[in-house]
Design a protein around this motif. Structure first.
Motif, PDB file in Angstrom:
ATOM      1  N   LEU A   3      81.983  64.312 -18.800  1.00 11.71           N
ATOM      2  CA  LEU A   3      80.903  64.629 -19.991  1.00 11.71           C
ATOM      3  C   LEU A   3      79.226  64.074 -19.227  1.00 11.71           C
ATOM      4  N   LEU A   4      79.454  62.891 -19.025  1.00 12.20           N
ATOM      5  CA  LEU A   4      78.569  62.016 -18.328  1.00 12.20           C
ATOM      6  C   LEU A   4      77.648  62.733 -16.785  1.00 12.20           C
ATOM      7  N   VAL A   5      78.807  62.533 -15.862  1.00 13.28           N
ATOM      8  CA  VAL A   5      78.656  63.466 -14.814  1.00 13.28           C
ATOM      9  C   VAL A   5      77.324  64.593 -15.132  1.00 13.28           C
ATOM     10  N   THR A   6      77.840  65.691 -16.249  1.00 13.85           N
ATOM     11  CA  THR A   6      77.376  66.562 -15.662  1.00 13.85           C
ATOM     12  C   THR A   6      75.742  66.595 -16.393  1.00 13.85           C
ATOM     13  N   ARG A   7      75.500  65.705 -16.604  1.00 16.38           N
ATOM     14  CA  ARG A   7      73.776  64.941 -16.563  1.00 16.38           C
ATOM     15  C   ARG A   7      73.446  64.223 -15.796  1.00 16.38           C
ATOM     16  N   PHE A   8      73.760  64.063 -14.389  1.00 17.79           N
ATOM     17  CA  PHE A   8      73.340  63.846 -13.357  1.00 17.79           C
ATOM     18  C   PHE A   8      73.058  64.673 -12.097  1.00 17.79           C
ATOM     19  N   ALA A  29      68.763  52.018 -21.659  1.00 12.84           N
ATOM     20  CA  ALA A  29      67.616  53.339 -22.526  1.00 12.84           C
ATOM     21  C   ALA A  29      66.496  54.011 -21.937  1.00 12.84           C
ATOM     22  N   LYS A  30      65.700  53.005 -21.248  1.00  8.88           N
ATOM     23  CA  LYS A  30      64.930  53.655 -20.599  1.00  8.88           C
ATOM     24  C   LYS A  30      64.700  54.176 -18.752  1.00  8.88           C
ATOM     25  N   ASP A  31      65.063  53.922 -18.611  1.00  9.37           N
ATOM     26  CA  ASP A  31      65.066  54.484 -17.089  1.00  9.37           C
ATOM     27  C   ASP A  31      66.267  55.207 -16.460  1.00  9.37           C
ATOM     28  N   LEU A  32      67.823  54.899 -16.940  1.00 16.98           N
ATOM     29  CA  LEU A  32      68.881  55.808 -16.634  1.00 16.98           C
ATOM     30  C   LEU A  32      68.610  57.193 -16.511  1.00 16.98           C
ATOM     31  N   LYS A  33      67.706  57.494 -17.233  1.00 13.35           N
ATOM     32  CA  LYS A  33      67.808  59.216 -16.814  1.00 13.35           C
ATOM     33  C   LYS A  33      66.584  59.430 -15.423  1.00 13.35           C
ATOM     34  N   SER A  34      65.691  58.887 -14.876  1.00 12.55           N
ATOM     35  CA  SER A  34      64.928  58.804 -14.006  1.00 12.55           C
ATOM     36  C   SER A  34      65.456  58.178 -13.028  1.00 12.55           C
ATOM     37  N   PHE A  42      64.185  56.903  -8.010  1.00 11.72           N
ATOM     38  CA  PHE A  42      63.125  57.011  -9.403  1.00 11.72           C
ATOM     39  C   PHE A  42      62.651  57.228  -9.204  1.00 11.72           C
ATOM     40  N   GLU A  43      62.481  58.553 -10.838  1.00  7.37           N
ATOM     41  CA  GLU A  43      61.676  59.385 -10.603  1.00  7.37           C
ATOM     42  C   GLU A  43      61.296  60.484  -9.719  1.00  7.37           C
ATOM     43  N   GLY A  44      62.431  60.559  -8.537  1.00  7.60           N
ATOM     44  CA  GLY A  44      62.698  61.107  -7.840  1.00  7.60           C
ATOM     45  C   GLY A  44      62.181  60.899  -6.298  1.00  7.60           C
ATOM     46  N   ALA A  45      61.261  59.646  -6.141  1.00  7.46           N
ATOM     47  CA  ALA A  45      61.567  59.238  -5.332  1.00  7.46           C
ATOM     48  C   ALA A  45      61.864  58.140  -4.307  1.00  7.46           C
ATOM     49  N   GLU A  46      62.244  57.935  -3.319  1.00  5.44           N
ATOM     50  CA  GLU A  46      63.516  56.719  -2.923  1.00  5.44           C
ATOM     51  C   GLU A  46      63.180  55.541  -2.775  1.00  5.44           C
ATOM     52  N   GLN A  47      63.646  54.723  -3.452  1.00  2.00           N
ATOM     53  CA  GLN A  47      63.631  53.537  -3.277  1.00  2.00           C
ATOM     54  C   GLN A  47      63.918  52.706  -2.439  1.00  2.00           C
ATOM     55  N   ASN A  48      63.043  51.466  -1.910  1.00  2.00           N
ATOM     56  CA  ASN A  48      63.176  50.797  -1.228  1.00  2.00           C
ATOM     57  C   ASN A  48      64.423  49.111  -1.399  1.00  2.00           C
ATOM     58  N   CYS A  49      65.633  49.520  -1.585  1.00  4.61           N
ATOM     59  CA  CYS A  49      66.165  48.157  -1.651  1.00  4.61           C
ATOM     60  C   CYS A  49      67.410  48.430  -1.023  1.00  4.61           C
ATOM     61  N   LEU A 100      81.242  53.766  -8.075  1.00  7.14           N
ATOM     62  CA  LEU A 100      79.847  53.495  -7.282  1.00  7.14           C
ATOM     63  C   LEU A 100      78.693  54.576  -7.418  1.00  7.14           C
ATOM     64  N   HIS A 101      78.650  55.129  -8.265  1.00  7.01           N
ATOM     65  CA  HIS A 101      77.488  55.826  -8.735  1.00  7.01           C
ATOM     66  C   HIS A 101      77.014  55.411  -9.552  1.00  7.01           C
ATOM     67  N   TRP A 102      77.557  54.891 -10.667  1.00  9.89           N
ATOM     68  CA  TRP A 102      77.099  55.052 -11.887  1.00  9.89           C
ATOM     69  C   TRP A 102      76.671  52.637 -11.391  1.00  9.89           C
ATOM     70  N   THR A 103      77.341  52.237 -11.254  1.00 11.36           N
ATOM     71  CA  THR A 103      76.967  50.625 -10.670  1.00 11.36           C
ATOM     72  C   THR A 103      75.769  50.235  -9.661  1.00 11.36           C
ATOM     73  N   ALA A 104      75.357  51.478  -8.249  1.00 10.65           N
ATOM     74  CA  ALA A 104      74.179  51.580  -8.286  1.00 10.65           C
ATOM     75  C   ALA A 104      73.279  51.609  -9.539  1.00 10.65           C
ATOM     76  N   ARG A 105      73.546  52.640  -9.981  1.00  7.42           N
ATOM     77  CA  ARG A 105      72.162  53.189 -11.164  1.00  7.42           C
ATOM     78  C   ARG A 105      71.871  51.453 -12.183  1.00  7.42           C
ATOM     79  N   GLU A 106      73.046  51.460 -12.326  1.00 10.15           N
ATOM     80  CA  GLU A 106      72.686  50.025 -12.787  1.00 10.15           C
ATOM     81  C   GLU A 106      72.190  48.873 -11.973  1.00 10.15           C
ATOM     82  N   ALA A 107      73.255  48.294 -11.442  1.00  7.42           N
ATOM     83  CA  ALA A 107      72.592  47.490 -10.487  1.00  7.42           C
ATOM     84  C   ALA A 107      70.561  46.948 -10.006  1.00  7.42           C
TER      85      ALA A 107
END
Length: 157
Positions: free
Chosen positions: A79-84, A117-122, A132-139, A100-107
């Motif tokens: 159910l969560l994956v369908t929202r990715f 609540a604010k940033d997961l969808k982005s 993040f918001e479609g732009a590759e992040q430098n991390c 792997l995907h979930w922990t990367a997002r949360e970290a």
């Protein structure tokens, strides 16, 4: 400097205090941002902690850092994956890949001081990179499988 400490979830804040006291030579006051991210005032040392089940981790770094640990629960996350995004969905074939995907997002969200609540969808993770918001992040993303789960540490570059 980037250090990862494994600990039990119970007593994780006591362990954090001991680690910081050892690294800094004193027991610092832990403050919180308005989003709840803990930090040390007037100090260039950053840390992040996470726990899942009975396991915990503490990441300490000289740059902003976020860490997440999730244990295997042998359950479906369909159910969560369908929202990715579709690119991310294509990479998730089982619970290990989902974590792997979930922990990367949360970290990443923890590193930047945001909230799920604010940033997961982005936030998304595909091809080994955070967006993040479609732009590759430098991390720098470091991921590890253990016998009990997945750990991701995200460090600002």
């Amino acid at each position: 400097m980037n250090k990862l400490f494994f600990t039990k979830a119970e007593g994780i804040y006591d362990r954090l205090d001991k680690i910081l006291r050892n690294l800094l030579g004193y027991s610092p006051e832990i403050l919180r941002t308005e989003n709840g991210k803990p930090y040390i005032g007037n100090n260039p040392l950053y840390f992040s902690l996470s726990h899942s089940g009975k396991y915990g981790i503490i990441a300490v770094c000289d740059r902003p850092v976020g860490a997440d640990l999730e244990i295997f629960k042998d359950k479906s996350h369909n159910l969560l994956v369908t929202r990715f995004p579709s690119e991310e969905q294509a990479e998730i074939t089982d619970e290990r890949q989902f974590l792997l995907h979930w922990t990367a997002r949360e970290a990443f969200i923890k590193m930047k001081g945001g909230t799920l609540a604010k940033d997961l969808k982005s936030t998304s993770y595909s091809g080994g990179k955070i967006y993040f918001e479609g732009a590759e992040q430098n991390c720098d993303i470091q991921q590890h499988f253990t016998e009990y789960g997945v750990i991701t540490v995200c460090i600002e570059e």
